[in-house]
Design a protein around this motif. Structure first.
Motif, PDB file in Angstrom:
ATOM      1  N   MET A 226      31.874  -5.187  12.268  1.00 63.76           N
ATOM      2  CA  MET A 226      32.035  -4.122  11.268  1.00 63.76           C
ATOM      3  C   MET A 226      30.758  -3.935  10.459  1.00 63.76           C
ATOM      4  SD  MET A 226      35.833  -5.169   9.949  1.00 63.76           S
ATOM      5  CE  MET A 226      37.241  -5.205  11.066  1.00 63.76           C
ATOM      6  N   TYR A 227      30.170  -5.040  10.028  1.00 66.52           N
ATOM      7  CA  TYR A 227      28.981  -4.976   9.183  1.00 66.52           C
ATOM      8  C   TYR A 227      27.774  -4.446   9.958  1.00 66.52           C
ATOM      9  CZ  TYR A 227      25.392  -6.389   5.856  1.00 66.52           C
ATOM     10  OH  TYR A 227      24.330  -6.385   4.992  1.00 66.52           O
ATOM     11  N   LEU A 228      27.513  -5.021  11.126  1.00 64.19           N
ATOM     12  CA  LEU A 228      26.302  -4.681  11.871  1.00 64.19           C
ATOM     13  C   LEU A 228      26.332  -3.249  12.387  1.00 64.19           C
ATOM     14  CD1 LEU A 228      25.808  -8.028  13.824  1.00 64.19           C
ATOM     15  CD2 LEU A 228      24.426  -7.173  11.927  1.00 64.19           C
ATOM     16  N   VAL A 229      27.491  -2.794  12.886  1.00 63.55           N
ATOM     17  CA  VAL A 229      27.591  -1.421  13.386  1.00 63.55           C
ATOM     18  C   VAL A 229      27.375  -0.427  12.254  1.00 63.55           C
ATOM     19  CG1 VAL A 229      29.151   0.292  14.390  1.00 63.55           C
ATOM     20  CG2 VAL A 229      29.080  -2.024  15.326  1.00 63.55           C
ATOM     21  N   ALA A 230      27.997  -0.668  11.107  1.00 60.11           N
ATOM     22  CA  ALA A 230      27.832   0.242   9.970  1.00 60.11           C
ATOM     23  C   ALA A 230      26.379   0.273   9.493  1.00 60.11           C
ATOM     24  CB  ALA A 230      28.763  -0.178   8.827  1.00 60.11           C
ATOM     25  N   GLU A 231      25.751  -0.892   9.398  1.00 62.42           N
ATOM     26  CA  GLU A 231      24.359  -0.936   8.949  1.00 62.42           C
ATOM     27  C   GLU A 231      23.418  -0.277   9.963  1.00 62.42           C
ATOM     28  OE1 GLU A 231      22.885  -2.098   6.083  1.00 62.42           O
ATOM     29  OE2 GLU A 231      24.932  -2.208   5.300  1.00 62.42           O
ATOM     30  N   GLU A 232      23.765  -0.380  11.241  1.00 65.04           N
ATOM     31  CA  GLU A 232      22.924   0.209  12.286  1.00 65.04           C
ATOM     32  C   GLU A 232      22.841   1.723  12.152  1.00 65.04           C
ATOM     33  OE1 GLU A 232      20.295  -0.056  15.406  1.00 65.04           O
ATOM     34  OE2 GLU A 232      21.235  -1.714  14.320  1.00 65.04           O
ATOM     35  N   VAL A 233      23.922   2.363  11.676  1.00 69.86           N
ATOM     36  CA  VAL A 233      23.938   3.821  11.505  1.00 69.86           C
ATOM     37  C   VAL A 233      23.712   4.203  10.046  1.00 69.86           C
ATOM     38  CG1 VAL A 233      25.376   4.192  13.535  1.00 69.86           C
ATOM     39  CG2 VAL A 233      26.461   3.824  11.317  1.00 69.86           C
ATOM     40  N   HIS A 234      23.203   3.249   9.237  1.00 70.51           N
ATOM     41  CA  HIS A 234      22.799   3.490   7.851  1.00 70.51           C
ATOM     42  C   HIS A 234      23.957   3.893   6.938  1.00 70.51           C
ATOM     43  CE1 HIS A 234      18.712   3.163   9.327  1.00 70.51           C
ATOM     44  NE2 HIS A 234      18.940   4.133  10.196  1.00 70.51           N
ATOM     45  N   SER A 235      25.125   3.333   7.199  1.00 68.95           N
ATOM     46  CA  SER A 235      26.243   3.475   6.260  1.00 68.95           C
ATOM     47  C   SER A 235      26.468   2.122   5.593  1.00 68.95           C
ATOM     48  CB  SER A 235      27.505   3.965   6.970  1.00 68.95           C
ATOM     49  OG  SER A 235      27.918   3.042   7.958  1.00 68.95           O
ATOM     50  N   SER A 236      27.515   2.003   4.806  1.00 61.84           N
ATOM     51  CA  SER A 236      27.732   0.780   4.029  1.00 61.84           C
ATOM     52  C   SER A 236      28.434  -0.294   4.867  1.00 61.84           C
ATOM     53  CB  SER A 236      28.564   1.090   2.781  1.00 61.84           C
ATOM     54  OG  SER A 236      28.899  -0.098   2.100  1.00 61.84           O
ATOM     55  N   GLY A 237      27.706  -1.351   5.202  1.00 60.02           N
ATOM     56  CA  GLY A 237      28.311  -2.456   5.944  1.00 60.02           C
ATOM     57  C   GLY A 237      29.348  -3.190   5.127  1.00 60.02           C
ATOM     58  N   VAL A 238      29.106  -3.316   3.813  1.00 60.16           N
ATOM     59  CA  VAL A 238      30.054  -3.993   2.930  1.00 60.16           C
ATOM     60  C   VAL A 238      31.376  -3.240   2.894  1.00 60.16           C
ATOM     61  CG1 VAL A 238      30.515  -4.649   0.547  1.00 60.16           C
ATOM     62  CG2 VAL A 238      28.269  -5.058   1.528  1.00 60.16           C
ATOM     63  N   LEU A 239      31.312  -1.917   2.710  1.00 62.60           N
ATOM     64  CA  LEU A 239      32.528  -1.107   2.663  1.00 62.60           C
ATOM     65  C   LEU A 239      33.253  -1.133   4.005  1.00 62.60           C
ATOM     66  CD1 LEU A 239      33.777   0.463   0.369  1.00 62.60           C
ATOM     67  CD2 LEU A 239      32.670   2.528   1.215  1.00 62.60           C
ATOM     68  N   SER A 240      32.498  -1.202   5.101  1.00 66.64           N
ATOM     69  CA  SER A 240      33.093  -1.281   6.431  1.00 66.64           C
ATOM     70  C   SER A 240      33.907  -2.564   6.594  1.00 66.64           C
ATOM     71  CB  SER A 240      31.986  -1.226   7.489  1.00 66.64           C
ATOM     72  OG  SER A 240      32.510  -1.431   8.780  1.00 66.64           O
ATOM     73  N   VAL A 241      33.336  -3.698   6.168  1.00 66.63           N
ATOM     74  CA  VAL A 241      34.039  -4.983   6.272  1.00 66.63           C
ATOM     75  C   VAL A 241      35.288  -4.995   5.394  1.00 66.63           C
ATOM     76  CG1 VAL A 241      33.864  -7.465   5.839  1.00 66.63           C
ATOM     77  CG2 VAL A 241      31.953  -6.248   6.882  1.00 66.63           C
ATOM     78  N   VAL A 242      35.161  -4.476   4.177  1.00 66.35           N
ATOM     79  CA  VAL A 242      36.291  -4.463   3.248  1.00 66.35           C
ATOM     80  C   VAL A 242      37.435  -3.618   3.791  1.00 66.35           C
ATOM     81  CG1 VAL A 242      37.041  -3.659   0.973  1.00 66.35           C
ATOM     82  CG2 VAL A 242      34.931  -4.957   1.195  1.00 66.35           C
ATOM     83  N   CYS A 243      37.128  -2.400   4.245  1.00 67.49           N
ATOM     84  CA  CYS A 243      38.186  -1.501   4.743  1.00 67.49           C
ATOM     85  C   CYS A 243      38.799  -2.025   6.036  1.00 67.49           C
ATOM     86  CB  CYS A 243      37.616  -0.095   4.953  1.00 67.49           C
ATOM     87  SG  CYS A 243      37.167   0.731   3.421  1.00 67.49           S
ATOM     88  N   GLY A 244      37.955  -2.521   6.946  1.00 68.36           N
ATOM     89  CA  GLY A 244      38.480  -3.087   8.184  1.00 68.36           C
ATOM     90  C   GLY A 244      39.342  -4.304   7.929  1.00 68.36           C
ATOM     91  N   GLY A 245      38.899  -5.164   7.016  1.00 71.13           N
ATOM     92  CA  GLY A 245      39.686  -6.350   6.668  1.00 71.13           C
ATOM     93  C   GLY A 245      41.019  -5.996   6.029  1.00 71.13           C
TER      94      GLY A 245
END
Length: 523
Positions: A226-245
């Motif tokens: 979740m973190y790495l994919v979001a950061e790779e496309v320049h979005s929020s990796g933190v928010l990705s991990v939180v929402c996915g979790g």
């Protein structure tokens, strides 16, 4: 790295000892760990550790955020969404703004962009520190839920501010249209990617032939994806991990077996324990390197700047907490709110629970050493030092005084009118009635033929008739634990005396007794 392996092993052992000491003297363990890390860092001969920012962001941050998202209640998060949202976004922005203006005015050479950069770094409070302190004292569940929910979202908002300020410092310009579009993409992309990857992992758990071990491995991999994919496309990796979790946690009973849930909980508890311990020791160990890089700024002068920023953070958070109360009083005239009379004690506690930690350290360390033109990044070492002072001061001052403040305030529950033990008894009674009703209506013939089913029915019926008197008291629990211990001793002795007895059978029975003892803790 390999030559320091024994040092890291000793560090983990020291962390365990320090946390045991913290539990013994009833002090939040982050406080002791930071002090210990600081002391260890100045011992002659200790390896000089350079903490790479990616070590904090990529290795530590995703699993810690993911575990926090699994533990939080989505229902409580939604119930307190207004105040959680205001603290996680509005208060974080106002805090960063306050720090920016104060730094720009009082610290020589600090531009407004550098001030916003520092504000984005130090604005998010640390959930681990507050959680470690709150476990020693009794506070209303309401405040705990707000602190937990805020901590999940404020990391994302502060790092977004940090990223935009970093661009402004590096390029010397700030284009509002680009910033607005990037901000929208970081929010929407982070949420969308987290939910999408969460859905993919849910399908993998549900439809692939996994067992408990595979489920646990997948759960450890998920936050990193979740973190790495979001950061790779320049979005929020933190928010990705939180929402996915949050998504996977909410649906856990639809795709994980009971074995996977029990084992996974134990694994994640141990993993989080080690990661949190290492992070807070690393904060202390980082100071010698930070002090060496201060250059022309004196240590006492830098400490003064750090204490000034700390004061701004503490006062600003307390004012924001009372501002939220004022907004609640105004809002109750127009909408229905969960608690229309929070009083003055709750906001004071919420305002004082603003210790800083791992996210602030990681953000500060991730500042590049040089700009694109090769020149040194302005004020980098001073920002690192101020960040450390903020973390250290809030942990020591607020961390040590928060339990005292909680006891002095003597907070009473505002929403939880029914005692927790009574609720447990009522739920157990309803579960017994449901079990008995299903047995009698759906399995009448089996109930007549099976002594075991009749025994189950008798147990539930006895629980219904006994009601509150049938509740397991601490005295009864103690007797039961002693009986289980005697059974455990007999199994161990039998295993030693019977040479032909398969030890695997004995271990299964020992595991069953351990599970029964764990079940008692939930009663």
């Amino acid at each position: 790295m390999l030559q320091n392996f024994s040092f890291f092993l000793g560090l983990v052992f020291a962390i365990v000892l320090l946390i045991m000491l913290a539990n013994k003297i009833k002090v939040a363990y982050p406080v002791l760990l930071v002090i210990a890390g600081l002391a260890i860092g100045f011992i002659p001969g200790v390896p000089h550790l350079h903490i790479a920012p990616e070590l904090i962001f990529v290795i530590f941050l995703p699993p810690l955020l993911y575990e926090a998202a699994w533990l939080i209640s989505w229902k409580e998060l939604w119930r307190w969404r207004r105040i959680i949202g205001s603290f996680a976004f509005v208060v974080v922005f106002l805090t960063a703004l306050s720090v920016a203006f104060v730094a720009n005015y009082f610290i020589p050479g600090f531009s407004l962009a550098l001030g916003f950069l520092l504000g984005g770094i130090v604005s998010p409070p640390d959930a681990v520190s507050a959680g470690a302190i709150l476990k020693f004292v009794k506070v209303p569940r309401t405040l705990t839920s707000i602190l937990e929910g805020e901590s999940l979202l404020n990391d994302a908002s502060s790092l977004i501010i940090f990223r935009f300020a970093l661009i402004a410092v590096a390029t010397g310009q700030f284009i509002w249209l680009d910033a607005t579009l990037n901000f929208a993409w970081m929010i929407a992309g982070g949420i969308g990617i987290g939910l999408l990857i969460g859905l993919v992992f849910k399908k993998c758990h549900k439809y692939l032939p996994t067992d408990a071990n595979m489920d646990i491995v997948l759960s450890i991999i998920a936050p990193y994806f979740m973190y790495l994919v979001a950061e790779e496309v320049h979005s929020s990796g933190v928010l990705s991990v939180v929402c996915g979790g949050l998504f996977l946690s909410h649906h856990r009973h639809s795709f994980l077996s009971s074995t996977s849930r029990i084992r996974g909980f134990n694994v994640w508890e141990s993993l989080s324990f080690v990661l949190n311990g290492l992070v807070f020791v690393l904060i202390g160990l980082a100071l010698p390197e930070i002090v060496d890089g201060l250059g022309g700024v004196g240590v006492s002068e830098a400490i003064g700047y750090g204490l000034l920023v700390t004061a701004v953070l503490i006062v600003g958070r307390i004012l924001a907490a009372y501002g939220a109360v004022l907004a609640t009083y105004i809002a109750r005239h127009f909408i229905t709110v969960a608690d229309a009379s929070p009083g003055y004690k709750g906001p004071l506690l919420l305002g004082w629970s603003g210790m800083r930690g791992v996210v602030s350290l990681a953000a500060a360390l991730s500042i590049p050493v040089t700009l694109e033109d090769g020149s040194a990044f302005p004020q980098r070492n001073l920002i690192l030092f101020i960040t450390f002072v903020v973390i250290f001061t809030t942990l020591i001052v607020q961390g040590l005084t928060l339990p005292v403040l909680i006891r002095k305030l003597n907070l009473k529950p505002t929403i939880e009118k029914v005692p927790e033990e009574t609720l447990h008894s009522e739920i157990n009674l309803q579960l017994a009635e449901i079990g008995l009703k299903n047995l009698r209506e759906k399995y009448t013939q089996e109930l007549e033929q099976s002594p075991l089913l009749r025994q189950m029915a008798d147990k539930w019926e006895a629980g219904i008739h006994l009601g509150e008197e049938g509740r397991m008291t601490p005295e009864i629990k103690g007797i039961y634990v002693q009986i289980l211990d005697e059974q455990r001793k007999w199994l161990i002795a039998e295993n030693k005396s019977q040479q032909l007895l398969d030890e695997a059978i004995i271990r299964k029975h020992l595991h069953r007794i351990d599970m029964e003892e764990e079940r008692l803790k939930l009663l």
